[in-house]
Design an enzyme around this catalytic site. Structure first.
Site, mmCIF file in Angstrom:
data_model
loop_
_atom_site.group_PDB
_atom_site.id
_atom_site.type_symbol
_atom_site.label_atom_id
_atom_site.label_comp_id
_atom_site.label_asym_id
_atom_site.label_seq_id
_atom_site.Cartn_x
_atom_site.Cartn_y
_atom_site.Cartn_z
ATOM 1 N N LYS A 110 49.592 35.443 42.870
ATOM 2 C CA LYS A 110 48.778 35.920 43.998
ATOM 3 C C LYS A 110 49.486 35.570 45.296
ATOM 4 O O LYS A 110 50.159 34.522 45.388
ATOM 5 C CB LYS A 110 47.411 35.238 43.909
ATOM 6 N N SER A 141 37.084 34.418 41.908
ATOM 7 C CA SER A 141 38.236 35.284 42.201
ATOM 8 C C SER A 141 39.244 35.401 41.071
ATOM 9 O O SER A 141 40.128 36.255 41.136
ATOM 10 C CB SER A 141 38.940 34.821 43.478
ATOM 11 N N SER A 192 39.104 38.026 44.268
ATOM 12 C CA SER A 192 40.153 38.374 45.198
ATOM 13 C C SER A 192 41.547 38.397 44.577
ATOM 14 O O SER A 192 42.489 38.830 45.226
ATOM 15 C CB SER A 192 40.166 37.391 46.371
#
Lengths: 439, 50
Positions: free
Chosen positions: A70, A170, A146
């Site tokens: 990420k 997330s 996310s």
């Protein structure tokens, strides 16, 4: 798959360079899951792995395994953007984040960074700067967030392993919507050094992979120690109440089909979500207040307005939320006196459409960006470890479960998840199996 | 709920040192209403009756 790939590399039957090249070729720009392709680094690291093998040195249990992270993990030589355009000109990170360093020390090869909601504030991976990550099972749908880019990369077969972070869901939300495994560890037990913070009260790193064996292997590398061997079968219950409402009929039927006899309820889950919401807003807003004062208009407008409102939460309100947190943790602890694993939905429905990013809660349409964590937020609020496990639904859009344990009992989660996978109840479906780097 | 508990007021932009751009006002107001609802839900909690 990961152990098999690494075994092939360690035995010299397949080169790490060939795996890195295959992963680089597999990157699909149409998914908007990758923000930076690190081809030069990947090939250099892969050559180093192959050189070790050639000289009889064991590169480690993840030898040559390509992976991505990420966009909020430090990667040496690059700015850590945390999904924001305003950070693209920041000074480069001096070293890799500790979690990245542990994977590479075990032989894994970093290939890419992945799309996320700006500053991790969202459950949709709708990013005004980097794009909206598409769900590999249906590109008209969201991947969840996310950590949506990380989940989509594994689901699409671009990479066998990625890292995300989970504050309120997330990792678990995109794992559910993309149909892959994810782990949110016991809060504070995996290294956060070099990870851009969002809400330190809840932030954790967690991996995405395609099987429970892969999840165990990667988790053990990240924690730096093997899990204790299983000593007994886990005692399992379903979570009812809040976790049985706002669930699609197909998901309710699937959970029923797990054959879990016991059902228990956590009280006051709506207030737990409210408390998590307030603490998240306050900590996130306070963290970003210096930039909000200086350059508010450089933020994604939806992130910005949530952060500004969060910065206006007074300390007395946070204190109310924190007092409730202690009470709620005690209620959960009481449930774990009789059960080792609690089963709940990760999301209540399949992935929403990109063109209509909403879900239905109590009969009303609400924004997916802020509400997809309906079932995950109350669990991470008290730091519990969770495996997000995909129900095995070939040909259908993915739906995922949360397998929840008390702090420090990830061993019970793995024992139960392994049993479910053996029984053919959880597991990944296409498109992951079409992976160009699969054996 | 403790009926005698004082109200908890949200801070103002001035109090946090922020000059609120006009385009942020509708979004911030909407988020403040949401946060106020969450706070009210929490303040009405009574562990004795939960």
């Amino acid at each position: 798959m990961i152990a098999t790939l690494a075994a092939e590399v360690r035995a010299g039957r397949r080169s790490a360079v060939s795996l890195a090249e295959a992963a680089i070729r597999a990157i699909d720009p149409g998914l908007e899951a990758v923000t930076r392709l690190l081809a030069d680094r990947a090939l250099a690291d892969a050559r180093a792995v192959d050189a070790k093998v050639a000289t009889g040195i064991d590169p480690g249990p993840l030898a040559g395994v390509p992976f991505g992270v990420k966009d909020l993990f430090d990667v040496a030589g690059l700015p850590n953007t945390a999904g924001s355009a305003m950070r693209r000109d920041d000074p480069p990170a001096v070293r890799d984040a500790e979690a990245v360093a542990r994977l590479t020390a075990a032989g894994a090869v970093l290939v890419a960074t992945h799309t996320m909601d700006e500053f991790a504030y969202g459950f949709a991976t709708i990013n005004v700067h980097d794009g909206t990550t598409r769900n590999p099972h249906d590109r008209a749908r969201l991947a969840g967030g996310s950590s949506g880019g990380s989940a989509a990369a594994v689901a699409a077969g671009m990479l066998p392993l990625t890292l995300g972070s989970d504050t309120n869901g997330s990792v678990r939300v995109p794992a559910s919507l993309c149909g892959v495994y994810g782990l949110k560890p016991t809060h504070g037990t995996l290294p956060m050094a070099g990870v851009a913070p969002f809400v330190e009260s809840f932030d954790d790193v967690g991996p995405f992979v395609g099987s429970i064996a892969d999840l165990r292997l990667v988790y053990e590398v990240l924690r730096g120690a093997p899990l204790a061997p299983k000593t007994r079968e886990p005692r399992v219950a379903r979570l009812g109440g809040w976790f049985a409402r706002n669930v699609s009929p197909e998901l309710a039927t699937a959970i029923e089909g797990l054959g879990i006899a016991d059902s228990v309820e956590l009280p006051e889950v709506d207030r737990a979500r409210s408390a998590a919401y307030l603490m998240t807003a306050s900590e996130g807003g306070t963290l970003h207040l210096p930039d909000l004062r200086r350059r508010a208009l450089a933020f994604d407008p939806q992130t910005r307005d949530r952060l500004i409102a969060g910065a206006m939460v007074p300390p007395e309100a946070v204190a109310v939320a924190q007092r409730f947190r202690g009470w709620f943790a005690r209620q959960a602890a009481a449930l774990f006196e009789r059960h080792d694993v609690l089963v709940a939905p990760a999301t209540g429905c399949v992935a929403p459409l990109v063109e209509d990013p909403t879900i239905v809660i109590d009969g009303a349409r609400v924004p997916a960006r802020s509400h997809l964590g309906w079932f995950t937020q109350p669990i991470s609020f008290i730091g519990l470890p969770v495996i997000a496990a995909p129900l095995l639904r070939p040909g259908l859009l993915p739906l995922g479960l949360q397998l929840i344990a008390k702090p420090g009992r990830e061993d019970m989660l793995f024992a139960y998840a392994e049993a479910l996978e053996r029984a053919g109840l959880i597991g990944v479906s296409a498109p992951l199996r079409a992976s160009p780097i699969a054996l | 709920m403790d009926e005698t508990a004082p109200d908890i007021a949200f801070l103002t932009p001035e109090a946090i040192g922020l000059e609120l751009p006009a385009e942020c006002v509708p979004g911030v107001d909407a988020n403040l209403r949401l946060l106020a609802d969450h706070l009210e839900r929490l303040r009405s909690f009574d562990p004795e009756t939960a």
